[in-house]
Every structure is written in structure tokens, then in C-alpha cells.
Design an enzyme around this catalytic site. Structure first.
Site, short mmCIF file in Angstrom:
data_model
loop_
_atom_site.label_atom_id
_atom_site.label_comp_id
_atom_site.label_asym_id
_atom_site.label_seq_id
_atom_site.Cartn_x
_atom_site.Cartn_y
_atom_site.Cartn_z
N HIS B 56 1.12 -1.43 -0.08
CA HIS B 56 -0.31 -0.24 -0.13
C HIS B 56 1.19 1.47 0.03
O HIS B 56 0.18 2.08 0.55
CB HIS B 56 -0.59 0.08 1.45
CG HIS B 56 -1.64 -1.09 1.52
ND1 HIS B 56 -2.70 -1.40 0.88
CD2 HIS B 56 -1.61 -2.05 2.12
CE1 HIS B 56 -3.05 -3.02 0.60
NE2 HIS B 56 -2.84 -3.10 2.22
N HIS B 215 -6.34 -5.26 -1.23
CA HIS B 215 -6.02 -6.23 -1.64
C HIS B 215 -6.19 -6.90 -2.16
O HIS B 215 -5.84 -8.15 -1.81
CB HIS B 215 -6.15 -7.15 0.41
CG HIS B 215 -5.70 -6.65 1.18
ND1 HIS B 215 -6.37 -5.69 2.04
CD2 HIS B 215 -4.34 -6.26 1.87
CE1 HIS B 215 -6.19 -4.90 3.39
NE2 HIS B 215 -5.03 -5.36 3.39
#
Lengths: 323, 323
Positions: B56, B215
Site C-alpha cells: 500500500h 488487497h
């Protein structure tokens, strides 16, 4: 080919509107143009203008502000802006001490920039141009393209201009930065233009393209995909040949638009491990992209005291803020 | 699947080393851990820790520094860090006034964070946890995921902690920010994990995935690709339902890693045109990505005076610098 956009023919204009709407205390769009200018010019200084085709965001509009550019011209995607646009930028940037154009070495940009200079001189505005050609992938220095190193030249020249220096002196510093900066790029995936449904070239799953430019053109050489470590070696070798061996360095690892920051820092790690030199500044991120291309460029700048000071000076732009 | 990397099993560690090497005056990696901490803690304040799976970037390590986090924990890609890693981060962040954990609402992160809290309390360090769940794509607030809004919560809480406020007071501000922030995402292309040769899901050339997480999981709904204008409308509608109608706003348009800044600003332009509200701050860029996924998330935060002040306060981190 999927992109977040409306009419692809209007994408540059929509981008500029979005950029200004999100940053309206800092920048403005000159009416009827694709020129982004500082909202307020606070001091009498040499004006600094850059520009070129779009698709390289945040370059150049993202670098308009205190300590960098006074105005940036956005052409259509991968297309030089017209002379009239450069002229409008020069007029906006002029504060009575003349205007310097920082232009990447592409025929269209240089030609339109020169025509704009003539138009400005006819109006009594003194101008100079410095051409940036940092890409060592091209052997002939005359033909060398301007790529990510351009942003460091803009940072340095912008900081120096803020000191109130004269046009010849600002030009001298820009030329010195250009003479000491070299870059080279590699792509893992081509980019796709908004108005075209096809990638700019084809690359198979085990290939990479070495020595690419920033306009979706093919590179100098196609190779098997290599590790980050080997890719770092591959780009460092030709760059280091042209960088003075003693000077401390600033380095830039630049993502091409579709490369994760994780990969960029993995690559930065390999570059720094292989460089047995005094590295004073390391910049990692998307500084000059090629739409959604996956890949990186590496830039090395041989510093001296004057260039270091300029690099460390404050800047307040959309994309580069420090100090 | 091509990435700039060496051993995919080692990519997080190489990333952290690169990040620290490029920013070694600001951050350090705690020996034997995947924890990034501020190089110097200058004042006695509540310590602020965040973390979660990697992939991320720049979250969370890019937000360690003055005015934001004191330490960030990096798990393997899309995998929660272990309790011992969170514990090491708490110890590094502790300055005698207790430590607040800002945790995105995923089972593994919450569980490991809580275990680390117990370990810290056993050592006499007072801790609290605030769970961030800004993603309105999930109906049940208990199950809602933490996505890009997390970064604004970190900015606000970090600024408030710098004032020297007590742990309960810092927690109060973090909870207020969480209660007033909502996000939603859309993907045009899935991401590809470094150790896996396949994209995380398949999307055809005329489809987009609405309500994705960060994700690589499937979204809530698959739709035909829409214009930026319609996509803005699609994300705004569910978010606005939960945002107080009078408050001024901060908005964030977040790129998912493989989306050009040009597209992000086009989208920002459409969002701002459709929002008939007082927008005080607009942030556009890659703040919390999902590897190389193409897509954007939209976050709205309903401001009050206290939150505005915190958002405007200085910050000096790798990725967020202002003031």
C-alpha cells in the site's frame, strides 16, 4: 485500454482544470490557454517557463510555484504546445528581468519555444533558452532527449532565480546543471495513449525495453527481464561514464507512471548499494512519467556547492514542497 | 507478470532498506524488524503507531515523521505484521505519555495489534487503539475496511499528538476523525502480487470493479466501464449519504498504484464539479495503493475547526511535507 476519463480529446484540459481546482491558492490557468501560472509573483526575478507535451505528469504544471517554475505550458498528449502558448507563458512569467525557457530537447518544443522567444522579444521581453538533454541512451549529444533530469534542472534553476540573479546568471546555472546531469530509462510495459486503443509497442512477458524515451517510442535495445540489481547496473554504467568521478551526487529514481513505489524503492536500494560515491540527496517517486508505462529512469547529478544550495532551497509547488 | 525486484520473498525488506537509504536523516529501520521509526523523537508526546500488510506504499512508512506517525510496521505483502513487530513499534514510539495504535479494520491487524498492546501494558506502557473503517462499500460498519481515509486520520491525529495532548484526548480526536470520514474505490485493472504470476482477479476490457478493497480482493459489484463523470457520481452517492450535510469538506482522490496523475486529476475535476459543498482541502495522488492496481478511491472528510487545524498543521515525513 481503459482509463479514467471522459472525452479523450479533452483529457489535457480536464486534467488542468482538476489540478487548478485542487490547488487554487497556488496556481491558476491562464484564460483561453493551456498555461498554468503561479497565482502571485511576489518578487522581481527572472521568470522561468517550461513545458512540452502532456502525459508526463506531474511535469511540468506540478512544479509551478515558489522556488521552481513561474509558468508551465501543456501541449496535447506527447505533442508540443504551439508557439502562442509558450508566448502566453512568457508574458505571464515576465517580471521585468527577462524570462528563461527550460526546454527538453525535442524538435517541436525547441522550435515552438524559439518562435515564442521571437514574439516576446518583439514585445521587448528579453528571453533565453536552455535545452535539457540528459538521456544517455542516445549517443549523439545533439540528439539526446530531455527526460527526468529536467525536473532537477527546474528545481535548481528555480531556486537560483529566486535570489534575484540576472538572466545571464540564471542561464549560467541552468547550463551548468544540464552539463552535469545524466539519465537513462527502462520499461517493463509500454504506455497506452488516451485516444488510441493500442499500447505504444509490444513487449512479451519476459522482455524489457532499455533506453526508452518518455513518449512511448521504442527503446535502444530489447533484453530479457533482469533483476532490479542487474537493471541498476545496466543503467548506472553508461551514466557513470559521463559523470565527474569526484563530485558528490544527487540521484533520482523516477517511476514512469505505472510502477509501484515499492518497486521504485527496491530499485533505489540497488542503485545506492552499487554506487560507491557520496550521495547527498536521493529522490524517489513519479517525477516525470509516460502515462501508465511501467518502468523507471535513473538520473545522476554531479553537485558542486552552488548546485547543492539550490537543490536544498525551499520550494512550494503542487508536487515539490520543501523547506 | 514483470516487476522491478530481486527475490520476491524479500521484496518488503528491500523496499524498507531503499526507503531508509533514501531518507536516512528522517527515518530508521529498527534492527531485526520491519519497523520504520522516526530518527529522533524531539518532544514528550503521545506516541503514534500504525501498520499493516505491505503493498500500500507510501502507506504507512512514508508517513513516519514530525506531525504524523512515530513508527510504522510493515507486514509481508497484504499480510498482517505479527504482534512482536507491533510491540517493537510501540516501544520505539513510547515517550512516556502512552501510545495510540491507528489500525485499519482487518482481523489480523486488529488481533496482532491487541496482542502487542497486552505485551506493552505488561511492560508498563499505556496504550489505546483506534480502528479505521472508512470503506462504505461494505454495509455493516463492523465489517467495514480501512482504506485511503486512514492517511487523513494519521495526518490529523499526528498533528494533534504534537500539541502534547494526553492519550485519551489524542484518542478522542482520532475517533472523531474516523466518525466523519468515508471512502469508496473502483478498479479498472487488478493488481499482481510479487510472488504470484497471476492478477488477483480478471476484468475484461469493458468492465470495472466497484467497491474494491486494497488487497486485490473482488469488489462488491462489476459494471461496464463508465466515464470519469459517471464514476465520480457512483462513488459520491453512497459516501454523501453518511457525511453531515453542512460541514466543510476535505477530499482525497487516491490513485491505486497504476493510475496516472492525469487520470486522477480528471477524476478530481469531476468530483469537485459535482460536489456543491465548501471544499477546503483537496488531496490528489498515490496515498494508499494496492500494488500496481489501476483505479482510484474517493474519500470525504467532514471538517470541524479542530480537524481543520490539525490538517493544516506542519508535517515532515517522506511522503507528506507541508508547513
Amino acid at each position: 485500454m481503459k482509463k479514467i476519463m471522459n472525452d479523450p480529446e479533452n483529457i489535457v484540459s480536464a486534467f488542468l482544470d482538476g489540478l487548478v481546482a485542487a490547488n487554487n491558492t497556488l496556481i491558476q490557468r491562464l484564460e483561453g490557454t493551456d498555461v498554468i501560472a503561479r497565482r502571485s509573483l511576489t518578487s522581481q526575478k527572472v521568470g522561468l517557463v517550461s513545458g512540452g507535451g502532456s502525459g508526463h505528469e506531474p511535469a511540468h504544471a506540478g512544479y509551478v510555484g515558489e522556488g521552481m517554475l513561474d509558468a508551465a505550458v501543456a501541449g496535447e498528449v506527447f505533442t508540443s504546445p504551439g508557439a502562442d502558448q509558450f508566448f502566453a507563458a512568457i508574458q505571464a512569467a515576465d517580471q521585468g528581468k527577462g524570462v528563461l525557457l527550460l526546454i527538453k530537447n525535442y524538435n517541436g518544443d525547441v522550435m515552438n519555444g524559439e518562435m515564442a522567444q521571437e514574439m516576446a522579444e518583439a514585445e521587448g521581453v528579453k528571453t533565453e533558452m536552455v535545452i535539457i538533454n540528459d538521456d544517455v541512451a542516445v549517443n549523439d549529444p545533439e540528439q539526446r532527449r530531455g527526460i527526468a533530469g529536467t525536473v532537477l534542472v527546474q528545481k535548481i534553476t528555480g531556486a537560483f532565480a529566486e535570489t534575484g540573479a540576472s538572466l545571464p546568471d540564471v542561464k549560467r546555472v541552468a547550463e551548468k546543471a544540464v552539463s552535469r546531469i545524466r539519465s537513462m530509462s527502462v520499461a517493463l510495459k509500454p504506455c497506452t495513449l488516451p485516444a488510441v486503443a493500442q499500447p505504444s509497442f509490444d513487449l512479451s512477458e519476459d522482455e524489457m525495453e532499455v533506453g526508452i524515451g518518455i513518449h512511448g517510442e521504442r527503446g535502444m535495445e530489447r533484453r530479457d527481464v533482469a533483476t532490479s540489481e542487474k537493471t541498476a547496473q545496466l543503467l548506472l554504467e553508461p551514466i557513470l561514464k559521463e559523470i565527474p568521478s569526484e563530485a558528490p551526487l544527487a540521484i533520482m529514481i523516477n517511476g514512469m507512471g505505472g510502477t509501484s513505489l515499492m518497486e521504485q524503492h527496491v530499485f533505489a536500494n540497488d542503485v545506492m548499494k552499487q554506487l560507491d560515491r557520496d550521495i547527498q540527496h536521493t529522490f524517489v517517486g513519479d517525477y516525470m512519467t509516460s502515462l501508465d508505462m511501467a518502468g523507471v529512469s535513473l538520473t545522476l547529478l554531479a553537485l558542486d556547492e552552488e548546485l547543492s544550495e539550490c537543490l536544498e532551497a525551499p520550494a512550494r509547488t503542487v508536487q515539490w514542497t520543501q523547506g
